[in-house]
Design an enzyme around this catalytic site. Structure first.
Site: not given
Ligand SMILES: *Cc1c(COP(=O)(O)O)cnc(C)c1O
Length: 398
Positions: A140, A225, A254
């Site tokens: 994700f 990520d 985040k």
């Molecule tokens: C939440 C998340 C995203 C996307 O972040 P948004 O601020 O919702 O666009 C990307 N990668 C990971 C691992 C995430 O948990």
């Protein structure tokens, strides 16, 4: 308006791209929130780790209000007095040369993709438009068209094509598959060091390091990520630290926004992020003074309150207790720090049902995949509140 009225209004006027628990929150403090009818809940999701510092952290709030009074937005057409200190502090914090600020996680992932491609063409010498990026099964990384291109969840893609070329999928952090997938056109591996949305899937032991080494030996960028796993969540500052891997490209989001602003960032060395020239890429709100002030404070709090250590200790103790819950429902408890997944046996039914029951018990959490409940409280949570959460979980899942 009460809970029901709010839900009716939302159902009537909002696009249905979410199916939330019907709780309507009006206030938050620390790990606790209160709904419009005055019921209190323990927040065991923390907005998917965006609330690592809890709701309304006093230092975040103070800086946020103070900065809002001074200056909120300039765009990058002009400099602002928070941007320089932000860049210096975050690059030092992450031990990287340069930072490129964005807002949401998806934007930072897009930025990392653009970085790897441009690096591939200008530094590695890949033929124009041939760059390939390798991603992992069950990933994700966000919701843009390019990012859902390499999602392996059919629902994330259905109805949104045509997609972006240039991506390959391998099993999660499988070194052999990585080695086989790499070609002369490969510019990067994009990976979550723990898959959060995918169901709190742990990397096979040693695989982060092995995949990193393979990337090194083929001149491929290792892009982590850490939007969900970074900034203390897993008991280390970054989840890659568990295997002493320092990614070539680090993606944050985040919690970087302190729970009040969308702030994301891509960090890398000069050789990599140096590929951008003025006008190549940008964002109106990226690097805004309000976001920068809040992010600077978030990084300070993480250090001052020793939150990584706290997540490690609280998480280990909490997971150990969760593993003592008997009964026929729980298949596995896994995770690191305060990023915890409880996988249920199929015959126990979907995790979502239990999230509803837990909500009625006063505890908010969310299913990820069908059979997994994710527990990810604010890192500032009090041990006694975790004890309280444990009692609720034991009651509902025992
Ligand atoms: C939440 C998340 C995203 C996307 O972040 P948004 O601020 O919702 O666009 C990307 N990668 C990971 C691992 C995430 O948990």
């Amino acid at each position: 308006m009460d809970t029901q009225k709010h839900n009716e209004m939302i159902d009537r006027y909002s696009a249905r791209n979410y199916a939330p628990l019907p709780v309507v929150i009006a206030k938050g403090q620390g790990a606790w929130v209160e709904d419009v009818d005055g019921r209190r809940y323990l927040d065991m999701l923390s907005a998917y780790s965006a609330l690592n510092f809890g709701h309304n952290h006093p230092r975040v709030l103070e800086v946020f209000i103070e900065q809002a009074r001074q200056l909120t937005l300039t765009s990058r057409a002009f400099q602002n007095d928070q941007f320089g200190p932000f860049c210096k502090e975050i690059t030092e914090f992450c031990a990287m040369d340069l930072v490129l600020p964005m807002n949401t996680g998806a934007e930072a992932v897009e930025t990392a993709i653009k970085t790897a491609r441009k690096w591939g063409y200008t530094i590695k010498g890949v033929e124009p438009d041939q760059a390939e990026i390798i991603c992992c099964d069950n990933n994700f990384h966000g919701r843009t068209v390019t990012i859902v291109t390499f999602s392996t969840d059919p629902q994330f893609r259905d109805g949104f094509g045509p997609f972006t070329p240039g991506f390959k999928i391998i099993p999660y952090l499988d070194p052999k598959a990585l080695e086989q997938a790499i070609t002369k056109n490969t510019v990067g591996l994009l990976v979550e060091p723990i898959q959060g949305e995918g169901g709190i899937v742990m990397p096979p032991p040693g695989s982060l390091k092995r995949c990193y080494d393979i990337c090194r030996s083929h001149n491929v960028l290792f892009m982590a990520d850490e939007i969900q796993t970074g900034l203390g969540r897993t008991g280390r500052v970054f989840a890659c630290d568990h295997e002493d891997v320092k990614p070539d490209v680090l993606i944050l989001g985040k919690a970087l926004g302190g729970g009040v602003m969308p702030v994301s960032a891509v960090l890398a060395s000069k050789d990599i992020l140096g590929v951008f020239n003025p006008g190549d890429h940008g964002s109106t709100f990226g690097g805004n003074p309000l976001g920068c002030a809040v992010a600077r404070t978030a990084l300070k709090i993480l250090t001052d309150e020793n939150l990584s250590q706290r997540a490690a200790e609280l998480g280990e103790a909490f997971m150990a207790r969760l593993r003592t819950i008997g009964g026929s429902k729980i298949k596995e408890v896994r995770g690191r720090g305060l990023l915890i997944g409880i996988e249920l046996h199929t015959q126990a039914g979907p995790a979502k049902t239990y999230c509803k029951t837990l909500k009625d018990e006063g505890m908010l959490c969310k299913d990820t995949v069908e059979q997994v409940l994710r527990l990810a409280p604010p890192l500032v949570i009090e041990p006694k509140d975790l004890d309280w959460a444990f009692e609720r979980v034991a009651k509902v899942l025992g």
